[in-house]
Design a protein around this motif. Structure first.
Motif, mmCIF file in Angstrom:
data_model
loop_
_atom_site.group_PDB
_atom_site.id
_atom_site.type_symbol
_atom_site.label_atom_id
_atom_site.label_comp_id
_atom_site.label_asym_id
_atom_site.label_seq_id
_atom_site.Cartn_x
_atom_site.Cartn_y
_atom_site.Cartn_z
ATOM 1 N N ALA A 182 -49.071 -6.610 -43.228
ATOM 2 C CA ALA A 182 -48.625 -5.460 -44.061
ATOM 3 C C ALA A 182 -47.546 -4.669 -43.509
ATOM 4 N N ALA A 183 -47.411 -4.709 -42.039
ATOM 5 C CA ALA A 183 -46.281 -3.981 -41.559
ATOM 6 C C ALA A 183 -45.085 -4.482 -41.814
ATOM 7 N N ASP A 184 -45.163 -6.150 -41.745
ATOM 8 C CA ASP A 184 -43.882 -6.784 -42.111
ATOM 9 C C ASP A 184 -43.479 -6.402 -43.395
ATOM 10 N N LEU A 185 -44.639 -6.214 -44.563
ATOM 11 C CA LEU A 185 -43.951 -6.223 -46.037
ATOM 12 C C LEU A 185 -43.463 -4.505 -45.808
ATOM 13 N N LEU A 186 -43.791 -3.790 -45.110
ATOM 14 C CA LEU A 186 -43.658 -2.413 -45.347
ATOM 15 C C LEU A 186 -41.932 -2.152 -44.599
ATOM 16 N N ALA A 187 -42.034 -3.221 -43.510
ATOM 17 C CA ALA A 187 -40.343 -3.203 -43.054
ATOM 18 C C ALA A 187 -39.500 -3.660 -44.231
ATOM 19 N N SER A 188 -39.898 -4.645 -44.948
ATOM 20 C CA SER A 188 -39.067 -5.275 -46.141
ATOM 21 C C SER A 188 -38.934 -4.073 -47.149
ATOM 22 N N ARG A 189 -39.672 -3.174 -46.820
ATOM 23 C CA ARG A 189 -39.335 -2.002 -47.823
ATOM 24 C C ARG A 189 -38.722 -0.909 -47.083
ATOM 25 N N GLY A 190 -38.449 -0.938 -46.050
ATOM 26 C CA GLY A 190 -37.536 -0.015 -45.444
ATOM 27 C C GLY A 190 -38.568 0.972 -44.781
ATOM 28 N N ILE A 191 -39.933 0.808 -44.488
ATOM 29 C CA ILE A 191 -40.760 1.603 -43.841
ATOM 30 C C ILE A 191 -41.102 1.023 -42.639
ATOM 31 N N SER A 192 -40.892 2.144 -41.659
ATOM 32 C CA SER A 192 -41.157 1.460 -40.350
ATOM 33 C C SER A 192 -42.667 1.840 -39.923
ATOM 34 N N ALA A 193 -43.307 0.773 -39.925
ATOM 35 C CA ALA A 193 -44.933 1.361 -39.588
ATOM 36 C C ALA A 193 -45.320 0.887 -38.184
ATOM 37 N N ARG A 194 -45.902 1.544 -37.363
ATOM 38 C CA ARG A 194 -46.759 1.074 -36.238
ATOM 39 C C ARG A 194 -48.026 0.679 -36.470
ATOM 40 N N VAL A 195 -48.197 -0.272 -35.651
ATOM 41 C CA VAL A 195 -49.435 -0.793 -35.646
ATOM 42 C C VAL A 195 -50.230 -0.811 -34.441
ATOM 43 N N ILE A 196 -51.359 -0.165 -34.447
ATOM 44 C CA ILE A 196 -52.298 -0.157 -33.237
ATOM 45 C C ILE A 196 -53.491 -1.016 -33.465
ATOM 46 N N SER A 197 -53.678 -1.823 -32.278
ATOM 47 C CA SER A 197 -55.059 -2.433 -32.506
ATOM 48 C C SER A 197 -55.995 -1.854 -31.635
ATOM 49 N N MET A 198 -57.089 -1.069 -32.522
ATOM 50 C CA MET A 198 -58.131 -0.627 -31.818
ATOM 51 C C MET A 198 -59.408 -1.244 -31.381
ATOM 52 N N HIS A 199 -59.219 -1.892 -30.656
ATOM 53 C CA HIS A 199 -60.207 -2.829 -30.236
ATOM 54 C C HIS A 199 -61.296 -2.215 -29.571
ATOM 55 N N THR A 200 -61.398 -1.020 -29.220
ATOM 56 C CA THR A 200 -62.585 -0.044 -28.631
ATOM 57 C C THR A 200 -62.826 0.905 -29.923
ATOM 58 N N VAL A 201 -63.669 0.748 -30.493
ATOM 59 C CA VAL A 201 -64.037 1.681 -31.513
ATOM 60 C C VAL A 201 -64.885 2.821 -30.889
ATOM 61 N N LYS A 202 -65.395 2.746 -29.682
ATOM 62 C CA LYS A 202 -66.299 3.733 -29.126
ATOM 63 C C LYS A 202 -65.960 3.313 -27.549
ATOM 64 N N PRO A 203 -65.481 4.124 -26.579
ATOM 65 C CA PRO A 203 -65.204 5.308 -26.902
ATOM 66 C C PRO A 203 -63.662 5.314 -27.581
ATOM 67 N N LEU A 204 -63.422 6.112 -28.700
ATOM 68 C CA LEU A 204 -62.231 5.700 -29.355
ATOM 69 C C LEU A 204 -61.165 6.186 -28.514
ATOM 70 N N ASP A 205 -59.683 5.610 -28.643
ATOM 71 C CA ASP A 205 -58.788 6.272 -27.863
ATOM 72 C C ASP A 205 -58.030 7.445 -28.710
ATOM 73 N N ARG A 206 -58.483 8.417 -28.375
ATOM 74 C CA ARG A 206 -58.112 9.691 -28.951
ATOM 75 C C ARG A 206 -56.638 10.146 -28.930
ATOM 76 N N GLU A 207 -56.235 9.827 -27.544
ATOM 77 C CA GLU A 207 -54.930 10.236 -27.329
ATOM 78 C C GLU A 207 -53.906 9.210 -28.299
ATOM 79 N N ALA A 208 -54.020 7.955 -28.633
ATOM 80 C CA ALA A 208 -53.315 7.122 -29.132
ATOM 81 C C ALA A 208 -53.308 7.632 -30.774
ATOM 82 N N VAL A 209 -54.564 8.036 -31.206
ATOM 83 C CA VAL A 209 -54.696 8.460 -32.530
ATOM 84 C C VAL A 209 -53.821 9.751 -32.773
ATOM 85 N N LEU A 210 -54.048 10.744 -32.000
ATOM 86 C CA LEU A 210 -53.354 11.962 -32.165
ATOM 87 C C LEU A 210 -51.705 11.656 -31.771
#
Lengths: 274, 308
Positions: free
Chosen positions: B200-228
């Motif tokens: 999806a990020a590739d598709l967005l790039a083709s539309r001129g949108i720069s999308a960051r992609v994060i793999s949140m492999h741990t849902v608990k404890p959630l990486d709060r810092e990365a989200v914020l």
């Protein structure tokens, strides 16, 4: 079995019963009938059978004892206090705000191996502990005390099958077989008979005993395992509410709290000063 | 991914004699090497998940590490009370592994769709919740899980999931991985559906949108810092999870944002709060329920007013 040990078992059982009556009276809590029915078994276990150390509750070589009928936890608390695992004063806080002792048995209490309260949980964990002991070449035993209600749970039977499959002769189950459940007598709920036969067919070494006869309890538990290569099942026939005349054999004593007058009367029947 | 899991657990067991595998008659074609190598530490409890969990707990309380392993909801929901009362309450060193998270078992039907597991597992005190995105994360996650002292839930994929990482990763429990950088929006994925997030990020790039992609492999404890940090730096978030919309990654991220007062636009791509009874392959079901790369990209585009 000596006269002395019979006397000490009887004394311990009276103490456990008296503590349970006082604790449930003070806490206005239930399950006293379930406590009284296993008091004699616990008295023998904690006085003459279990290898445990009040000064080192986590001692590696201790026998593992799991009370699967966690609602009767006050009786184990009483036995542990009498053995010196924690001050007797803790018993006065049972079921009370900021108390030391919860209604269902808790491993946060010194000497308690495992927390239970929902039935059918004790035996699978005991099986895991027995496998671990065998794997480690350890000599301690794993003893799990279950209620007949515990044996309604499918998980108990899952564990029964696995223990037999693996020939866990370091594992013993004692059933507090009082035949009275929360809502009715066993014959009106789920009849387990032929109970001993079921377990024999499932591959266990089974003995039926009188769960209020100290000599019978002791002599059988001293002969564990009953057979090499099989887990041992002790079907201990008991009376719900044993020791208090108006409770004995009643469904009401499962949940009913003890009133002020009833406490005085019950302690009198036990020969204990109120 | 399940093969990667089994290969790693075998390696760990070679070095650590405390590792036991406790099964409920599931694992055909995968578990045999462990069973052959360590028969004394391999226990098939039969089709009996409650006992499996209790036995694992008993083993763990005696100083071992016990891994329960089965498919979909069998080692979680069937024995949830054993996980809660026995494993988590006692902080037992038990690892609960499912194969086929989400709708990986597609046409097998609702019984085999593990789509509420993250919400349920993350509600349990003491529980760590892992959902690796690809085989590289999966292998690293096995080691992290076994090094952690205490209960862990490990949502494994099934097989043939595409890899999203091109190089080695620094996998730490509770520390998400930025798969690609971006400045206009952040897409946060968890589990094997994350490869579709990358597409999806590739598709967005083709539309001129720069999308960051994060793999949140741990849902608990959630990486709060990365989200914020993502909220602050990119200004909009889309969470993507193959899970019921209630209680999973999206809910966890929303909680972090709300508590921090970081009110950025947020969309959750997740399964609707219903049972997916339609019959189809994993990929077909994912496309049908809004997880096609195009659908994810469209959701992201709309969120930041960029259209589709």
């Amino acid at each position: 079995m000596t006269e002395t040990s019979i006397v000490s078992y009887a004394e311990m059982a009276v103490k456990i019963r008296a503590h349970c009556l006082r604790m449930t009276h003070r806490g206005r809590s239930g399950h006293v009938g379930s406590m009284l029915s296993m008091a004699d078994i616990l008295a023998v276990l904690y006085t003459g059978i279990l290898s445990v150390d009040p000064f080192n509750p986590g001692w590696e070589d201790r026998d593992r004892f799991i009370l699967s009928k966690g609602h009767g936890g006050a009786a184990v608390y009483a036995a542990l206090a009498e053995r010196g695992f924690f001050p007797r004063e803790w018993l006065d806080t049972y079921y009370l705000d900021n108390g030391k002792l919860s209604g269902h048995i808790s491993h946060h209490v010194p000497g308690v191996e495992f927390s239970t309260g929902s039935l059918g949980h004790g035996l699978p964990v005991a099986v895991g502990m027995a496998i671990a002991a065998r794997h480690a070449g350890a000599g301690h035993r794993v003893i799990c005390l279950v209620s007949d209600g515990d044996c309604n749970e499918g998980s108990t039977w899952e564990a029964v099958m696995m223990a037999a499959q693996h020939g866990l002769d370091n594992l013993t189950v004692i059933v507090d077989y009082n035949r009275v459940q929360a809502l009715g007598k066993m014959e009106d709920v789920i009849e387990m008979e032929p109970f001993a036969g079921k377990l024999k067919d499932f591959g266990w070494a089974v003995r039926e005993i009188n769960g209020h006869d100290y000599a019978e309890i002791e002599s059988n538990l001293l002969e564990l395992p009953f057979e090499q290569g099989r887990p041992s099942w002790v079907l201990a026939r008991t009376v719900k509410g044993k020791g208090v005349s108006w409770m004995e054999g009643t469904v009401a004593c499962h949940y009913g709290a003890v009133s002020d007058e009833q406490l005085i009367q019950a302690l009198k029947e036990l020969g204990v000063e109120a | 991914m399940r093969t990667a899991f089994n290969e790693e657990i075998l390696k760990i067991a070679e070095k650590d004699s405390r590792v036991f595998m406790v099964l409920s008659d599931i694992g055909y074609g995968e578990i045999e090497p462990f069973a052959a190598r360590f028969p004394e530490r391999y226990f098939n409890c039969g089709v009996a998940e409650q006992n499996m969990t209790g036995v694992a707990c008993g083993l763990a309380l005696e100083g071992n590490m016990a891994v329960t392993y089965s498919i979909a909801n069998f080692p979680t929901l069937r024995c949830l009370e054993q996980i809660r009362n026995d494993v988590c309450y006692h902080k037992a060193n038990v690892k609960i592994v499912i194969i086929g998270g989400g709708m990986a078992y597609g046409p097998l039907g609702v019984s085999h769709h593990s789509t509420e597991d993250i919400a349920i597992m993350r509600a349990l005190p003491e529980m760590i919740v892992l959902a690796p995105a690809d085989r590289i994360e999966a292998r690293a996650a096995v080691h992290a899980m076994m090094e952690h002292e205490g209960p862990v839930y490990y949502r494994c994929g099934y097989k043939k999931e595409p890899d999203i990482h091109k190089c080695s990763i620094d996998f730490r429990i509770g520390r998400s991985i930025e798969v690609r950088s971006g400045t206009d929006i952040t897409l946060i994925g968890t589990g094997t559906v994350t490869y579709r997030v990358c597409q999806a990020a590739d598709l967005l790039a083709s539309r001129g949108i720069s999308a960051r992609v994060i793999s949140m492999h741990t849902v608990k404890p959630l990486d709060r810092e990365a989200v914020l940090q993502a909220a602050e730096e990119t200004g909009a978030l889309v969470t993507v999870e193959e899970h019921n919309i209630c209680g999973g990654l999206g809910s966890a991220a929303a909680q972090v944002l709300a508590e921090a007062g970081a009110g950025v636009p947020l969309r959750m791509v997740a399964l609707p709060d219903t049972y997916i009874h339609e019959v189809g392959t994993h990929d077909w079901l994912l496309d049908r329920y809004g997880f096609s790369p195009r659908s994810i990209a469209d959701t992201a585009g709309k969120l930041i007013g960029a259209g589709v």
